[in-house]
Design an enzyme around this catalytic site. Structure first.
Site, PDB file in Angstrom:
ATOM      1  N   LYS A  59       0.839  -1.211   0.000  1.00 62.43           N
ATOM      2  CA  LYS A  59       0.000   0.000   0.000  1.00 62.43           C
ATOM      3  C   LYS A  59       0.864   1.248   0.000  1.00 62.43           C
ATOM      4  CE  LYS A  59      -3.861  -2.114   2.395  1.00 62.43           C
ATOM      5  NZ  LYS A  59      -4.227  -2.621   3.715  1.00 62.43           N
ATOM      6  N   GLN A 103      -5.407  -1.468   9.474  1.00 61.19           N
ATOM      7  CA  GLN A 103      -5.304  -2.821   8.928  1.00 61.19           C
ATOM      8  C   GLN A 103      -5.955  -3.843   9.863  1.00 61.19           C
ATOM      9  OE1 GLN A 103      -3.980  -3.582   5.885  1.00 61.19           O
ATOM     10  NE2 GLN A 103      -4.399  -5.746   6.171  1.00 61.19           N
ATOM     11  N   ASP A 126     -11.783   2.545   3.622  1.00 60.84           N
ATOM     12  CA  ASP A 126     -12.174   1.126   3.594  1.00 60.84           C
ATOM     13  C   ASP A 126     -13.680   0.978   3.391  1.00 60.84           C
ATOM     14  OD1 ASP A 126     -10.227  -0.886   3.827  1.00 60.84           O
ATOM     15  OD2 ASP A 126      -9.884  -0.435   5.948  1.00 60.84           O
TER      16      ASP A 126
END
Ligand code: GUN
Length: 303
Positions: A59, A103, A126
């Protein structure tokens, strides 16, 4: 003479993701040049789960490659939840951060729901916050979870944005993939079934699908004879499997070789849906940055 066996079109997610990153990069350059805005993405990793380490590294790399600012925060596995919530509050208030991703999975002593709820919905790239989930379900402007968004972009490319009259079956009911995928397919006017481990006659349900999205996390659970001839198969599974000779390989939720002899189009694993996830995270960060600065958002990056 034997006829050559049918082979489905392979949907190349790697190439699709590279093209999407290229588009995002172009928009980022214009945003900087015309408005002095550089989108920024903050990724928070708690602990050292090896798979998460790989994702977070990728990422960070891809974020800077498209010209965005990348902020990575690593916290020890035993960090108190209050400290993580403090960091999220700090990132919520930081104007250089347009997207925040914590995460998952989090260590067992943390409550993932409470942490996700603490992220400002406008920065929730997200799309996991209940506000964004609710907005997606009610057809409002939202931030959409990256993996289903990537699947939708590939489906749009193949079928166009109207799936009227088509039957879509999503196997798996997770908050990260199955449920938002079903919402997105419904938005495209498909007739949607969400199947899962408790579904009766799963094979027959799958065989009814013009579009089959497999997101169960069980290696090669869906063989070719579960697939309707000509169907589009989107395989979200990324399962690590050890072969008899000891080699470790990635396999999808679909048995690729047998499925490819029946399907019309299919995503391979690896190289299908996987690469789209981070590309869509970058697209969401760009969208979030535009909205936060009240600038028009690029077309084609949101459903
Ligand atoms: N862990 C595995 N996939 C994801 C994802 O899409 N987002 C976050 N935050 N964590 C993950």
């Amino acid at each position: 003479m034997t006829l050559p066996e049918h082979q489905a079109t392979r949907l190349d997610g790697k190439a699709f993701a590279a093209a999407l990153r290229e588009r995002v990069g172009g928009h980022v350059a214009r945003l900087k040049a015309d408005h002095g805005v550089t989108p920024g993405l903050a990724v928070v990793l708690v602990g050292a789960d090896p798979a998460s380490e790989v994702y977070v590294r990728n990422k960070g790399k891809q974020t800077t490659e498209v010209g965005m600012l990348s902020f990575t925060h690593r916290l020890d596995a035993d960090t108190p939840q209050a400290a993580l919530l403090d960091l999220v509050a700090h990132l919520n208030a930081d104007p250089t951060v347009h997207g925040i991703l914590v995460q998952l999975p989090l260590p067992a002593h943390m409550d993932a729901e409470a942490v996700i709820d603490a992220i400002a919905p406008a920065k929730d790239v997200d799309g996991f916050h209940a506000i964004n989930v609710g907005r997606l379900a009610t057809g409002q402007k939202s931030l959409v979870p990256c993996t289903p968004l990537g699947c939708l972009m590939m489906l749009d490319d193949l079928h166009g944005p109207d799936l009227s009259g088509k039957s879509a079956v999503v196997v798996g009911r997770s908050n990260i993939v199955g449920k938002p995928m079903a919402q997105l397919l419904l938005r495209r006017s498909a007739t949607v079934t969400v199947a899962h481990s408790r579904t009766a006659n799963l094979k027959e349900v799958c065989r009814g699908a013009d579009i089959l999205v497999a997101a169960v996390g069980r290696a090669e659970m869906i063989p070719g004879d579960w697939i309707k001839p000509g169907a589009t198969v989107i395989d979200v599974g990324i399962n690590r499997v050890t072969l008899e000779d000891g080699r470790s390989v990635l396999r999808g939720d679909v048995e690729f070789a047998s499925a490819a002899r029946v399907a019309g189009a299919i995503t391979p694993v690896p190289g299908g849906v996987g690469p789209m996830t981070i590309a869509c995270l970058l697209a969401n960060t760009l969208t979030a940055a535009c909205r936060q600065h009240h600038l028009p958002e690029p077309e084609g990056l949101t459903p």
